[in-house]
Design a protein around this motif. Structure first.
Motif, PDB file in Angstrom:
ATOM      1  N   ARG A  86     -10.736   2.230  -5.922  1.00 27.82           N
ATOM      2  CA  ARG A  86     -11.220   3.379  -5.158  1.00 27.82           C
ATOM      3  C   ARG A  86     -11.744   3.016  -3.768  1.00 27.82           C
ATOM      4  O   ARG A  86     -11.309   3.583  -2.796  1.00 27.82           O
ATOM      5  N   GLY A  87     -12.684   2.114  -3.660  1.00 30.08           N
ATOM      6  CA  GLY A  87     -13.218   1.735  -2.359  1.00 30.08           C
ATOM      7  C   GLY A  87     -12.307   0.762  -1.633  1.00 30.08           C
ATOM      8  O   GLY A  87     -11.307   0.296  -2.174  1.00 30.08           O
ATOM      9  N   PRO A  88     -12.665   0.389  -0.387  1.00 28.77           N
ATOM     10  CA  PRO A  88     -11.724  -0.339   0.468  1.00 28.77           C
ATOM     11  C   PRO A  88     -11.663  -1.850   0.282  1.00 28.77           C
ATOM     12  O   PRO A  88     -10.724  -2.471   0.759  1.00 28.77           O
ATOM     13  N   ASP A  89     -12.646  -2.482  -0.385  1.00 20.65           N
ATOM     14  CA  ASP A  89     -12.648  -3.948  -0.380  1.00 20.65           C
ATOM     15  C   ASP A  89     -13.029  -4.525  -1.738  1.00 20.65           C
ATOM     16  O   ASP A  89     -14.029  -5.234  -1.876  1.00 20.65           O
ATOM     17  N   SER A  90     -12.210  -4.250  -2.735  1.00 21.96           N
ATOM     18  CA  SER A  90     -12.457  -4.805  -4.069  1.00 21.96           C
ATOM     19  C   SER A  90     -12.409  -6.330  -4.061  1.00 21.96           C
ATOM     20  O   SER A  90     -13.232  -6.994  -4.696  1.00 21.96           O
TER      21      SER A  90
END
Length: 231
Positions: free
Chosen positions: A46-50
């Protein structure tokens, strides 16, 4: 022992970094006799920097073993996809595209050829150290009167006998249980506008990937408070 329990990160390295900076400032200022920082799972999707979140947690644990990271359902879903590409699985349907992009891999989950190639590229991109970190995530931790896990526990089952699937997936039966557990359950998994402090459980998932608010519970003796990092 001072305890910090940080809710679902979902690829928001910026918020995780900000939260750790706040906690570090508190520890430097107050000098508690001992402490633990417990991350409650769901580092990816979901978020940009797993990828950045995983690398951050690996480095944090290498610096200090008092940094604890528990498994979330999305973290296990990532491992499942790495083991076998499933275009209908959790990873594909709920934010895996963003996780792959953080590794420099673009996957169109509606295209079987893209899924197959993207899976091969992602398997190569995820380092052995990152994969080992995910494989070794424990499902729960316990300190004093508090039990920490990602999603919750099954009522009527002793805490030490909880099933892994319940610890990372359960919702309704856990949320609706009115009675006390052996310990207060601190969890995430189900986003809320703000932290839920109930007599038998505390939920610190505030949907950080979408709201820009990462929340932690702080337990210091008889003092309990909520800490947030925003971005």
């Amino acid at each position: 022992m001072r305890l910090y329990a940080i809710g679902d990160v979902h690829g928001r390295l910026d918020l995780l970094t900000a939260m750790h900076e706040r906690i570090a400032a508190e520890l430097e200022r107050d000098r508690p006799a001992d402490w633990r920082i417990v991350h409650l799972g769901d580092y990816v999707d979901r978020g940009p920097d797993s990828k950045g979140v995983i690398d951050f947690l690996i480095a944090a644990q290498q610096r200090d073993p008092r940094m604890i990271a528990l498994a979330g359902n999305h973290d296990i879903g990532f491992l499942d996809f790495l083991a076998m590409p499933d275009a209908e699985g959790l990873f594909a349907r709920y934010g895996g595209r963003e996780t792959a992009l953080s590794y420099g891999v673009a996957i169109d989950f509606s295209d079987p050829a893209s899924v197959e190639q993207g899976w091969k590229d992602l398997v190569r991109a995820v380092s052995p150290e990152q994969r080992r970190f995910l494989h070794e995530l424990p499902y729960s931790a316990s300190f004093g009167d508090f039990f920490f896990c990602h999603a919750g526990v099954r009522p009527g089952i002793a805490l030490e006998r909880q099933a892994h699937d319940d610890l990372i997936w359960i919702r309704t039966a856990f949320h609706n249980h009115p009675g006390l557990y052996e310990k207060i359950i601190v969890h995430g998994h189900t986003p809320q506008p703000e932290a839920e402090l109930m007599p038998n459980r505390v939920n610190v998932d505030t949907g950080a990937w979408q709201t820009g608010i990462l929340t932690a519970l702080v337990v210091d003796g008889v003092e309990k408070r909520v800490l947030t990092a925003t971005g």
